[in-house]
Design an enzyme around this catalytic site. Structure first.
Site, PDB file in Angstrom:
ATOM      1  N   PRO A   3       0.737  -1.183  -0.045  1.00 39.05           N
ATOM      2  CA  PRO A   3       0.118  -0.078  -0.025  1.00 39.05           C
ATOM      3  C   PRO A   3       0.840   1.111   0.043  1.00 39.05           C
ATOM      4  O   PRO A   3       1.923   1.301   0.628  1.00 39.05           O
ATOM      5  CB  PRO A   3      -0.826  -0.114   1.429  1.00 39.05           C
ATOM      6  CG  PRO A   3      -0.740  -1.621   1.690  1.00 39.05           C
ATOM      7  CD  PRO A   3       0.619  -2.103   1.190  1.00 39.05           C
ATOM      8  N   GLU A   4       0.446   2.204  -0.753  1.00 39.33           N
ATOM      9  CA  GLU A   4       1.413   3.515  -0.833  1.00 39.33           C
ATOM     10  C   GLU A   4       0.478   4.534   0.198  1.00 39.33           C
ATOM     11  O   GLU A   4      -0.476   4.267   1.104  1.00 39.33           O
ATOM     12  CB  GLU A   4       1.118   4.220  -2.136  1.00 39.33           C
ATOM     13  CG  GLU A   4       1.775   2.960  -3.231  1.00 39.33           C
ATOM     14  CD  GLU A   4       2.209   3.634  -4.591  1.00 39.33           C
ATOM     15  OE1 GLU A   4       2.786   4.699  -4.472  1.00 39.33           O
ATOM     16  OE2 GLU A   4       2.340   2.779  -5.376  1.00 39.33           O
ATOM     17  N   LYS A  39       3.938   5.589   4.897  1.00 36.21           N
ATOM     18  CA  LYS A  39       3.394   4.149   5.127  1.00 36.21           C
ATOM     19  C   LYS A  39       3.350   3.674   6.305  1.00 36.21           C
ATOM     20  O   LYS A  39       2.986   2.587   6.692  1.00 36.21           O
ATOM     21  CB  LYS A  39       4.266   3.450   4.272  1.00 36.21           C
ATOM     22  CG  LYS A  39       4.374   3.696   2.702  1.00 36.21           C
ATOM     23  CD  LYS A  39       5.168   2.754   1.959  1.00 36.21           C
ATOM     24  CE  LYS A  39       5.220   3.130   0.180  1.00 36.21           C
ATOM     25  NZ  LYS A  39       6.110   2.133  -0.306  1.00 36.21           N
ATOM     26  N   ARG A  72      13.002  -3.610  -7.364  1.00 35.53           N
ATOM     27  CA  ARG A  72      11.661  -3.286  -7.663  1.00 35.53           C
ATOM     28  C   ARG A  72      11.372  -3.068  -9.146  1.00 35.53           C
ATOM     29  O   ARG A  72      12.424  -2.604  -9.935  1.00 35.53           O
ATOM     30  CB  ARG A  72      11.127  -2.086  -6.906  1.00 35.53           C
ATOM     31  CG  ARG A  72      11.145  -2.045  -5.256  1.00 35.53           C
ATOM     32  CD  ARG A  72      10.291  -3.584  -4.826  1.00 35.53           C
ATOM     33  NE  ARG A  72       8.952  -2.940  -5.215  1.00 35.53           N
ATOM     34  CZ  ARG A  72       8.100  -2.196  -4.669  1.00 35.53           C
ATOM     35  NH1 ARG A  72       8.734  -1.727  -3.370  1.00 35.53           N
ATOM     36  NH2 ARG A  72       7.096  -2.230  -4.673  1.00 35.53           N
TER      37      ARG A  72
END
Length: 270
Positions: free
Chosen positions: A2-3, A52, A258
Site C-alpha cells: 500500500p502507498e 506508509k 523493484r
C-alpha cells in the site's frame, strides 16, 4: 505494498469509527497479546499517518504503530446487533472493536506499542510526506539534488519522500516525461517543483477516492481494453502494451529490487 494515500485514508476512517471512544483491542492470532492488552479499554484519541506508517493514539500516551509492508491489510465489519463478535478468519494480528464497527489487521510488517515520544524516532528516518500539511519539500529536493542515484530509485526511498510506492513513482515520472535513470543531480528545481505539486494533487485524489488515479481524461479515450488485473495507468504494469500517448511499447526492468515501468519515447530513453 500500500502507498501513502492508503494509510492516510485508513487514518481518517479509523478516526471516524473510533475517535474519542473506548475500544476493545485483542490479538486473535496471539502475536500481539501484550500490546493489545496495554491499550484495550482506553479511549482511542486519534489516528494519524506519515508516509506508509499508521499511528493509533490512545489516552495515556500509548501508540499502536503499524506498517503494513507487502501483505498487511485492514478489514472492517459492522458489530452485530447481538453484540457477539464474529470469529476471526485467518491470522488476525490485531482486532479493534468499537460501538458500531470492528477492524481486523492481518499480515503487517510492524504492529507494536510505542510511547508518544517514540514517534519522533520513526519520523526522523522518513522524508517529507506530500499528504501532510507540515511537509517541507525542500528537504526532499536537497537530498535529490545532491545524489547520483537515479531519480527512479530516489522517489522510492522513504528517507527522501515518505509514502511514494511503485505506482506513484512510475506514473509521476511518465507524467513529467522524465527518464527514470537520470541521476538526481540532473533534476532541475523546476522539474522537482512540478513533480512535487503534481504528487500532492494525485495523492490527495487517492485519499479521497480510495484508489490511484493518474491517467488524464484526454489519454483515456480510445485506450486499449484492460486485461484483468491491470490498473488504469500510463506505464505501471503495462509492459509490452502500447503507450497511451505515443504508441511505443512500454518497457520494464528491475531497479534496486523493484520493477520499474516507463515509455522509452515519451521519457526520452529510446
Amino acid at each position: 505494498m500500500p502507498e501513502g494515500h492508503t494509510l492516510h485514508r485508513l487514518a481518517r476512517q479509523h478516526q471516524r469509527r473510533y475517535g474519542r471512544k473506548p475500544v476493545t483491542v485483542t490479538s486473535p492470532q496471539g502475536r500481539f497479546v501484550e500490546g493489545a492488552a496495554s491499550v484495550s479499554g482506553r479511549s482511542f484519541a486519534k489516528a494519524s499517518a506519515w508516509g506508509k506508517h499508521l499511528f493509533h493514539h490512545y489516552d495515556g500516551g500509548r501508540i499502536v504503530h503499524v506498517h503494513l509492508g507487502l501483505y498487511g491489510a485492514f478489514t472492517e465489519w459492522p458489530v452485530p446487533a447481538n453484540g457477539i463478535e464474529p470469529e476471526a478468519v485467518g491470522q488476525v494480528r490485531m482486532r479493534i472493536i468499537g460501538a458500531d464497527y470492528g477492524t481486523d489487521l492481518r499480515g503487517p510488517t510492524v504492529c507494536e506499542v510505542i510511547e508518544e515520544p517514540d514517534i519522533a524516532d520513526v519520523v526522523a528516518k522518513l522524508g517529507p510526506d506530500p499528504l501532510r500539511s507540515d511537509a517541507d519539500p525542500e528537504l526532499a529536493w536537497r537530498r535529490i539534488s545532491k545524489s547520483r542515484r537515479s531519480i527512479g530509485a530516489l522517489l522510492m526511498d522513504q528517507t527522501v519522500i515518505a509514502g511514494v510506492g511503485n505506482v506513484y513513482r512510475s506514473e509521476l515520472l511518465f507524467r513529467h516525461r522524465i527518464d527514470p535513470m537520470r541521476p538526481g543531480t540532473t533534476i532541475s528545481a523546476t522539474e522537482f517543483d512540478a513533480m512535487w505539486t503534481d504528487l500532492v494533487a494525485l495523492m490527495k485524489i487517492g485519499v479521497r477516492r480510495g484508489k490511484i488515479v493518474v491517467v488524464r481524461a484526454e489519454h483515456d479515450l480510445g485506450a486499449p481494453s484492460y486485461r484483468k488485473g491491470r490498473p488504469r495507468t500510463y506505464v505501471y504494469r503495462r509492459a509490452g502494451d502500447p503507450c497511451r500517448v505515443c504508441g511505443d511499447a512500454i518497457r520494464t526492468t528491475e531497479l534496486e529490487g523493484r520493477n520499474l515501468f516507463w515509455c522509452p519515447t515519451c521519457q526520452g530513453t529510446g
